[in-house]
Design an enzyme around this catalytic site. Structure first.
Site, PDB file in Angstrom:
ATOM      1  N   GLU A 145       0.848  -1.217   0.000  1.00  0.00           N
ATOM      2  CA  GLU A 145       0.000   0.000   0.000  1.00  0.00           C
ATOM      3  C   GLU A 145       0.875   1.256   0.000  1.00  0.00           C
ATOM      4  O   GLU A 145       0.616   2.224  -0.726  1.00  0.00           O
ATOM      5  CB  GLU A 145      -0.915   0.007   1.235  1.00  0.00           C
ATOM      6  CG  GLU A 145      -1.787   1.255   1.329  1.00  0.00           C
ATOM      7  CD  GLU A 145      -2.541   1.358   2.648  1.00  0.00           C
ATOM      8  OE1 GLU A 145      -3.123   0.354   3.103  1.00  0.00           O
ATOM      9  OE2 GLU A 145      -2.534   2.463   3.230  1.00  0.00           O
ATOM     10  N   SER A 156       0.155 -10.143   7.328  1.00  0.00           N
ATOM     11  CA  SER A 156      -0.914  -9.144   7.217  1.00  0.00           C
ATOM     12  C   SER A 156      -0.632  -7.998   8.187  1.00  0.00           C
ATOM     13  O   SER A 156      -0.583  -8.189   9.404  1.00  0.00           O
ATOM     14  CB  SER A 156      -2.261  -9.799   7.535  1.00  0.00           C
ATOM     15  OG  SER A 156      -3.170  -8.852   8.049  1.00  0.00           O
ATOM     16  N   SER A 202      -8.219  -9.348   6.711  1.00  0.00           N
ATOM     17  CA  SER A 202      -8.127 -10.271   5.583  1.00  0.00           C
ATOM     18  C   SER A 202      -8.368 -11.718   6.027  1.00  0.00           C
ATOM     19  O   SER A 202      -7.998 -12.652   5.320  1.00  0.00           O
ATOM     20  CB  SER A 202      -6.755 -10.134   4.913  1.00  0.00           C
ATOM     21  OG  SER A 202      -5.744 -10.115   5.881  1.00  0.00           O
TER      22      SER A 202
HETATM   23  S1  SF4 Z   1     -11.409  -0.980   4.404  1.00  0.00           S
HETATM   24 FE1  SF4 Z   1      -9.940  -2.692   4.445  1.00  0.00          FE
HETATM   25  S2  SF4 Z   1      -8.937  -2.618   2.451  1.00  0.00           S
HETATM   26 FE2  SF4 Z   1      -9.927  -0.647   2.749  1.00  0.00          FE
HETATM   27  S3  SF4 Z   1      -8.338   0.619   3.642  1.00  0.00           S
HETATM   28 FE3  SF4 Z   1      -9.501  -0.249   5.346  1.00  0.00          FE
HETATM   29  S4  SF4 Z   1      -8.353  -2.094   5.911  1.00  0.00           S
HETATM   30 FE4  SF4 Z   1      -7.646  -1.476   3.860  1.00  0.00          FE
END
Ligand code: SF4
Length: 285
Positions: free
Chosen positions: A130, A220, A266
């Site tokens: 990210e 994760s 996740s």
């Molecule tokens: S909703 Fe989930 S995928 Fe989206 S930024 Fe938050 S943790 Fe990341």
């Protein structure tokens, strides 16, 4: 075993991950041919293997040459840099962009303020996809501070954002230094609401618990943050990926023991259910 179990209401798939997994499966079904994700869709081995069974396989940026024009490639919820996006375009791939809207929002902010002359600061892990993606929207010029540790002197005019899964206290640590050192700054608390709620819940539950189980992928980021938070309140915290890793003696406890459970964004529900079933079996054995 008569221990009391408390389960966090906010555990398992977050909005962005749920959206990515569901849309990937729908896309493959609609196209009815193998499709690809740029990197593993989420940090969870069971889900990746489920996706493989449905002809959805991860490829990395260096292997893009193995794809043909019009092959379908999915951008996962972590998002990608501008450069990588251009590579996909140049290859004329069919791009399905499932970047989480919370992450796209950060990329747009970073791009906008970089072009307005601000130096970009990201509070997060420089090796996380990210962050690599976000950094790619300011020509990879961002200063990235892990664990909120500011290790160098700062420019005078900065724009600060956070990794969506960052801990609030780390973001505040950086703001504290910026407020002292910088003349002009803009700060956007971009920790996503799903992360915030999960972390608060994990904090509260781990305060009440004698033992804590955190379920989620070992790589994760958000699960590791939950583990750190729980461990700081409850020394007897374990991090497991699947029910198979539950230590047998974890259940050999007095009746009055409180065991808390949480899971990363996740972690699919079936993995959480398997852990609960295993606990229930141990209870009745
Ligand atoms: S909703 Fe989930 S995928 Fe989206 S930024 Fe938050 S943790 Fe990341």
């Amino acid at each position: 075993m008569g221990a009391k179990i408390i389960i966090s209401e906010n555990s398992g798939f977050c909005f962005g991950v749920k959206r990515a997994v569901e849309k990937a499966l729908i896309t493959q079904k609609t196209l009815n041919k193998p499709i690809y994700t740029l990197g593993p869709l989420i940090h969870n081995e069971s889900v990746i293997s489920h996706l493989r069974d449905h002809k959805i396989a991860p490829v990395d940026v260096d292997s893009l040459s193995s794809l043909e024009k019009d092959d379908t490639i999915i951008i996962r919820s972590h998002g990608i840099s501008k450069d990588v996006y251009m590579k996909l375009k140049e290859k004329e791939l069919n791009i399905v962009d499932l970047t989480c809207p919370f992450v796209s929002h950060i990329q747009k902010k970073v791009n906008k303020y970089y072009e307005l002359g601000y130096s970009i600061i990201i509070v997060g892990d420089p090796n996380h996809p990210e962050i690599k993606g976000i950094n790619g929207w300011c020509d990879n010029s961002a200063l990235v501070f892990k664990n909120g540790d500011v290790t160098i002197s700062l420019p005078k005019k900065v724009c600060i954002v956070a990794q969506t899964t960052e801990k609030q206290e780390n973001f505040e640590k950086v703001i504290y230094v910026v407020a002292k050192e910088c003349k002009e700054f803009l700060a956007f608390n971009t920790i996503c609401s799903a992360t915030e709620t999960r972390q608060k819940d994990a904090f509260n539950i781990s305060k009440e618990s004698d033992k804590m189980i955190v379920i989620g992928g070992k790589n994760s980021s958000n699960t590791n943050k939950l583990y750190e938070i729980c461990k700081s309140n409850c020394k007897d915290t374990i991090h497991i990926e699947t029910a198979k890793e539950l230590p047998f003696d974890f259940f050999k406890v007095p009746e009055s023991t409180v065991i808390g459970i949480t899971a990363g964004a996740s972690t699919p529900n079936f993995v959480i259910d398997e852990v609960l079933n295993k606990i229930s079996e141990e209870k009745h054995s």
